[in-house]
Design an enzyme around this catalytic site. Structure first.
Site, PDB file in Angstrom:
ATOM      1  N   HIS A 198      -6.531  11.203 -37.455  1.00 53.97           N
ATOM      2  CA  HIS A 198      -5.609  10.726 -38.338  1.00 53.97           C
ATOM      3  C   HIS A 198      -5.878  10.704 -39.596  1.00 53.97           C
ATOM      4  O   HIS A 198      -5.378  11.001 -40.475  1.00 53.97           O
ATOM      5  CB  HIS A 198      -4.998   9.314 -37.965  1.00 53.97           C
ATOM      6  CG  HIS A 198      -3.981   9.134 -36.660  1.00 53.97           C
ATOM      7  ND1 HIS A 198      -2.864   9.728 -36.536  1.00 53.97           N
ATOM      8  CD2 HIS A 198      -4.279   8.983 -35.416  1.00 53.97           C
ATOM      9  CE1 HIS A 198      -2.061   9.835 -35.486  1.00 53.97           C
ATOM     10  NE2 HIS A 198      -3.208   9.264 -34.739  1.00 53.97           N
ATOM     11  N   GLU A 210       2.786   5.499 -38.128  1.00 54.41           N
ATOM     12  CA  GLU A 210       3.786   5.275 -37.042  1.00 54.41           C
ATOM     13  C   GLU A 210       4.607   3.947 -37.253  1.00 54.41           C
ATOM     14  O   GLU A 210       5.294   3.728 -36.152  1.00 54.41           O
ATOM     15  CB  GLU A 210       3.348   5.600 -35.775  1.00 54.41           C
ATOM     16  CG  GLU A 210       2.760   7.007 -35.344  1.00 54.41           C
ATOM     17  CD  GLU A 210       2.341   7.286 -34.137  1.00 54.41           C
ATOM     18  OE1 GLU A 210       2.290   6.556 -33.221  1.00 54.41           O
ATOM     19  OE2 GLU A 210       1.538   8.335 -34.064  1.00 54.41           O
ATOM     20  N   HIS A 242      -3.016  -4.626 -25.088  1.00 54.02           N
ATOM     21  CA  HIS A 242      -2.292  -5.246 -23.914  1.00 54.02           C
ATOM     22  C   HIS A 242      -2.571  -4.561 -22.556  1.00 54.02           C
ATOM     23  O   HIS A 242      -2.839  -5.121 -21.591  1.00 54.02           O
ATOM     24  CB  HIS A 242      -0.931  -5.432 -24.405  1.00 54.02           C
ATOM     25  CG  HIS A 242      -0.492  -6.582 -25.356  1.00 54.02           C
ATOM     26  ND1 HIS A 242      -0.437  -6.404 -26.728  1.00 54.02           N
ATOM     27  CD2 HIS A 242      -0.536  -7.993 -24.878  1.00 54.02           C
ATOM     28  CE1 HIS A 242      -0.521  -7.401 -27.263  1.00 54.02           C
ATOM     29  NE2 HIS A 242      -0.364  -8.390 -26.075  1.00 54.02           N
ATOM     30  N   HIS A 278      -2.611   2.984 -38.155  1.00 52.24           N
ATOM     31  CA  HIS A 278      -1.928   3.711 -37.276  1.00 52.24           C
ATOM     32  C   HIS A 278      -0.431   3.404 -37.148  1.00 52.24           C
ATOM     33  O   HIS A 278       0.275   4.343 -37.344  1.00 52.24           O
ATOM     34  CB  HIS A 278      -2.560   3.570 -35.720  1.00 52.24           C
ATOM     35  CG  HIS A 278      -2.200   4.578 -34.966  1.00 52.24           C
ATOM     36  ND1 HIS A 278      -1.008   4.851 -34.333  1.00 52.24           N
ATOM     37  CD2 HIS A 278      -2.809   5.873 -34.633  1.00 52.24           C
ATOM     38  CE1 HIS A 278      -0.993   5.948 -33.520  1.00 52.24           C
ATOM     39  NE2 HIS A 278      -1.970   6.580 -33.673  1.00 52.24           N
TER      40      HIS A 278
HETATM   41 CO    CO Z   1      -2.283   8.395 -32.908  1.00 51.75          CO
END
Ligand code: CO
Length: 296
Positions: free
Chosen positions: A244, A212, A124, A182
């Protein structure tokens, strides 16, 4: 002059004025039409891990095969990644910097392809940046952004098929496959649950979790226990196997998915391969790029 011919003259003059107004944005400063110059800007989150950046290079190879005559440029949307790389002497542009350079280099139309996974914050932000550059005086006529990997119902189907076609070959149906996404506080997070729905229609032991967002690993663990699953393949569900994947997924720290599942009595196999390394996944991004370019 009769009243009628005066009206006609007025009509002709106003038509000409309107046409000039319509045409003028397409004209360069001195009234000459500018030659169209189309470019592609690939935008990834970015990674500080060199091997991860090689996965992105694979995307560029695919794009250049498809569009051999179109210049391809890169930007990383993560400011932190760019600043770490800068300390190593590696310069990567932000999307705004890359677009400013393209503006300066005379591009008239730019297709920006988001190599992000979901339409979240990164995507976005990119839309806003592209919008700001689109039609800027003396700049690009049009800047369009191709959707990230998961944007439509069709993308979810295609991504689920691509994942199924690329499962580790040694995996047996009783083994779990867990993708590490993620995840985010952004509403785009819902795409992970949507993908899970499509994966479960294909194989009940293929899971998608996030670091997350939702689903989390804790949503998956009880299902593994209930099904007495003793082996799981862990794969990143991100363009690249970066920080990650290396730490949150495969790391030795007690809070990595690898450690948590091992403590649960599940044998783990970590596959450090980003989604950008799978041609079937890159095909989805390529389709989004094609639809952006089709607007020019
Ligand atoms: Co991250």
């Amino acid at each position: 002059m009769s009243f009628l011919s005066f009206r006609l003259l007025l009509f002709i003059v106003s038509c000409f004025a309107i046409m000039t107004m319509l045409v003028s944005p397409c004209l360069a400063g001195h009234g000459e039409e500018r030659e169209a110059k189309v470019g592609i800007l690939l935008v990834a989150f970015g990674s500080t891990i060199p091997e991860a950046r090689e996965a992105l290079a694979h995307v560029e190879v695919r794009v250049s095969e498809q569009y051999p005559d179109t210049e391809i440029r890169w930007a990383y949307s993560a400011a932190l990644v760019r600043s770490i790389l800068r300390e190593q002497g590696l310069e990567y542009d932000s999307p705004a910097m890359a677009l400013a350079r393209m503006m300066e280099d005379g591009f008239t139309h730019v297709a920006v392809q988001s190599l992000h996974t979901i339409p979240g914050e990164e995507y976005h932000g990119l839309l806003q940046t592209a919008h700001a550059f689109s039609g800027m005086p003396k700049g690009m006529d049009t800047v369009l952004v191709g959707s990230p990997l998961l944007a439509t119902a069709g993308d979810l189907q295609a991504a689920a098929d691509a994942i199924m076609a690329n499962l580790p070959t040694e995996r047996t149906p009783g083994d779990a496959v867990i993708l590490l996404g993620h995840g985010t506080h952004h509403p785009g997070d819902a795409m992970y649950a949507a993908l899970q729905y499509h994966l479960w229609q294909r194989d009940p032991n293929v899971f998608v979790g996030t670091v997350e967002g939702v689903p989390a690993l804790d949503d998956i663990r009880p299902i593994l226990a209930e099904r007495t699953i003793t082996k799981a393949y862990l794969l990143p569900f991100m363009a690249v196997a970066g920080d990650h994947a290396i730490n949150d997924m495969a790391g030795d720290e007690p809070d990595s998915w690898n450690s948590i599942l091992t403590a649960d009595g599940v044998e783990t196999v970590c596959v450090l391969k980003g989604t950008a390394e799978y041609d079937a996944v890159v095909d989805i991004w390529l389709a989004h790029l094609a639809s952006a370019l089709a607007h020019f």
